[in-house]
Design an enzyme around this catalytic site. Structure first.
Site, PDB file in Angstrom:
ATOM      1  N   LYS A  47       5.157  -0.923  10.200  1.00 39.71           N
ATOM      2  CA  LYS A  47       6.383  -0.428  10.804  1.00 39.71           C
ATOM      3  C   LYS A  47       6.847  -1.369  11.910  1.00 39.71           C
ATOM      4  CE  LYS A  47       5.256   4.470  10.061  1.00 39.71           C
ATOM      5  NZ  LYS A  47       6.374   4.852   9.177  1.00 39.71           N
ATOM      6  N   ARG A  54       1.788  10.725   0.631  1.00 44.89           N
ATOM      7  CA  ARG A  54       1.719  11.272  -0.733  1.00 44.89           C
ATOM      8  C   ARG A  54       0.382  10.963  -1.399  1.00 44.89           C
ATOM      9  NH1 ARG A  54       6.892   7.806  -2.318  1.00 44.89           N
ATOM     10  NH2 ARG A  54       7.261   8.405  -0.148  1.00 44.89           N
TER      11      ARG A  54
END
Length: 493
Positions: free
Chosen positions: A242, A316
């Site tokens: 990020k 996920r």
């Protein structure tokens, strides 16, 4: 307002507002129904009945309004008189805002919350959110006096009996031991037992990843429910790292697991009649020599292989292992996963509404209704695996972990990735809640999800207030002497 003790009491008692400052809060038409005899002891000798009535007549909420009654020691505040169909009738978000802006200062204060019984649960949750527990400000440790806020509910409407305060006290407490021995699978054992999603995400961190399970299995249970929480304790993004503006705040990427922990504790304390498993998928998505690389292929607990094309799509992966475990090992009839999963959720449903994706139209409607009743608002995503799941097509594995086209309902696709690991034809109920945006307000966590889970599964609780706000199993209200039929009516499926 951190480091304030919040106490819910059936009666806060009387006191001069100069010694115990007071906030009276409710919708204007409800405030008009409060008899002077009930508030007199909390306002006199500083406020007369004439002044009280005059203050009410000046309020013109648009959407809210407030009026001081006596200097900065007593205030009356009005919530919106009407809300839209996608909002909670309790106007819960405005409750929190008004408490933060209108509650008079002081060491010992009082809030009189005026509402209907059906809005008491949502209002209590909203009040609790105004008083966060965590602070590391140096000045807080030097304070010797303990600040307290006492909350009393005055119920209007047909069912205006006293509020059962035990439920309201539980909603603001999280994380304490229930006396249940957890099942913990950690570090290399995850790899050995096939949890390639959790292990792959957390293997580069100093603190090893883990799957932890708290289980409640009462006698007479008629079904098995699993709540699966994403617990990424910090998310750097991994090697798909990020940026400097998107990484701060990623300490809240465990918001789903936190919601499950808080809701599990409260649900068991209030008496949960069915089997309930809290499954925590815990990892730190870190950077290091052992970090997962784009192009790696992981074998997940479902037996399916996943080609990694984005290490920042890690939630996920851990949830896929979690729901597979709930299905294969726990034998769950209902699997609900909750996660701060996608930034796109905030675009799809906004800052205040979580997104729900489910294989059941009935449960989609139930989640929306539970949200309006508890204040944790929810709105549906598109459920269409036959059109969306092809976004994960891989030439070398069963699927990739991130979509090919980010403009094609990415929040729906992320949820479908999780569902694919129990199968789109699985006969049970699967519910996915993406809470990425509503899990925080500014730099503070909101505790989103605790009230929602308690309300959604309230019919399995022994608590009458949770029964009241639950949207499911309403047929259980009908009287029936047969015990066997009564247990079957409690089934949420």
């Amino acid at each position: 307002m951190a480091n304030v003790g919040l106490q819910f009491q059936a009666s806060a008692g009387d006191a001069d507002p100069q010694s115990r400052p007071l906030l009276l809060l409710g919708q204007l038409h409800h405030l008009h129904r409060v008899p002077w005899s009930h508030v007199r002891g909390k306002l006199q000798p500083r406020v007369t009945e004439e002044l009280w009535q005059a203050a009410l007549s000046t309020l013109n909420p648009n959407p809210t309004d407030s009026c001081p009654l006596y200097l900065n020691y007593a205030t009356v505040a009005a919530l919106p008189s009407r809300v839209s169909r996608h909002n909670s009738p309790s106007a819960a978000h405005f409750v929190t805002r008004l408490v933060r802006t209108c509650l008079p200062p002081g060491t010992h204060r009082c809030i009189l919350m005026v509402c209907e019984r059906s809005d008491a649960f949502a209002s209590a949750c909203a009040l609790a959110r105004a008083f966060p527990l965590f602070t590391h400000r140096s000045g807080a440790s030097r304070r010797t006096e303990k600040k307290t806020v006492t909350v009393e509910f005055f119920l209007v409407g047909q069912d205006n009996g006293p509020v059962e305060v035990s439920t309201l006290q539980e909603i603001k407490k999280v994380g304490k031991d229930l006396g249940i021995t957890p099942t913990i699978i950690r570090d290399e054992e995850l790899k050995t037992r096939g949890f390639g999603g959790i292990y792959g995400v957390g293997k580069a961190a100093v603190h090893p990843p883990a799957l932890a399970v708290l289980s409640h299995t009462p006698e007479g249970a008629t079904q098995t429910i699993a709540w699966v929480g994403k617990g990424i304790v910090y998310d750097t993004g991994g090697l798909s790292i990020k940026g400097k503006t998107t990484m701060p705040g990623m300490k809240r990427d465990c918001g789903g697991a936190a919601a499950v922990l808080g809701a599990f504790r409260a649900a068991i304390k209030q008496g949960f009649k069915d089997n309930l498993h809290a499954v925590f998928c815990l990892a730190e998505n870190s950077v290091g020599p052992n970090a997962t690389r784009p192009d790696d292929i992981h074998l997940l607990y479902s037996g399916k292989t996943v080609e990694i094309n984005n290490t920042d799509a890690e939630g996920r992966l851990v949830l896929a292992d979690g729901v597979s475990y709930a299905c294969k090992d726990l034998g769950a009839d209902i699997i609900l996963d909750i996660a701060t999963l996608t930034g796109a959720q905030g675009i799809a449903t906004g800052k205040y509404h979580a997104a729900v994706l489910t294989n059941s139209a009935e449960w989609e409607a139930a989640c929306v209704k539970a949200g309006t009743r508890c204040g944790d608002l929810v709105h549906p995503l598109v459920y269409c695996p036959e059109l969306h799941f092809s976004e994960f097509t891989s030439a070398v594995a069963d699927m990739k972990n991130s979509v090919a086209d980010r403009d094609n309902s990415p929040s729906s696709c992320a949820g479908l990735f999780i569902a694919s690991h129990i199968g789109f034809d699985w006969p049970g109920v699967w519910v996915h809640l993406d809470i990425a945006a509503p899990v925080h307000a500014g730099e503070r966590a909101t505790g989103f999800g605790v009230a929602l889970l308690l309300a959604l599964f309230g019919r399995a609780s022994e608590d009458p207030l949770l029964n009241l706000v639950s949207p499911l199993g309403c047929e259980a209200d009908a009287p029936e002497a047969d015990a066997e039929r009564d247990s079957k009516r409690r089934r949420l499926v």
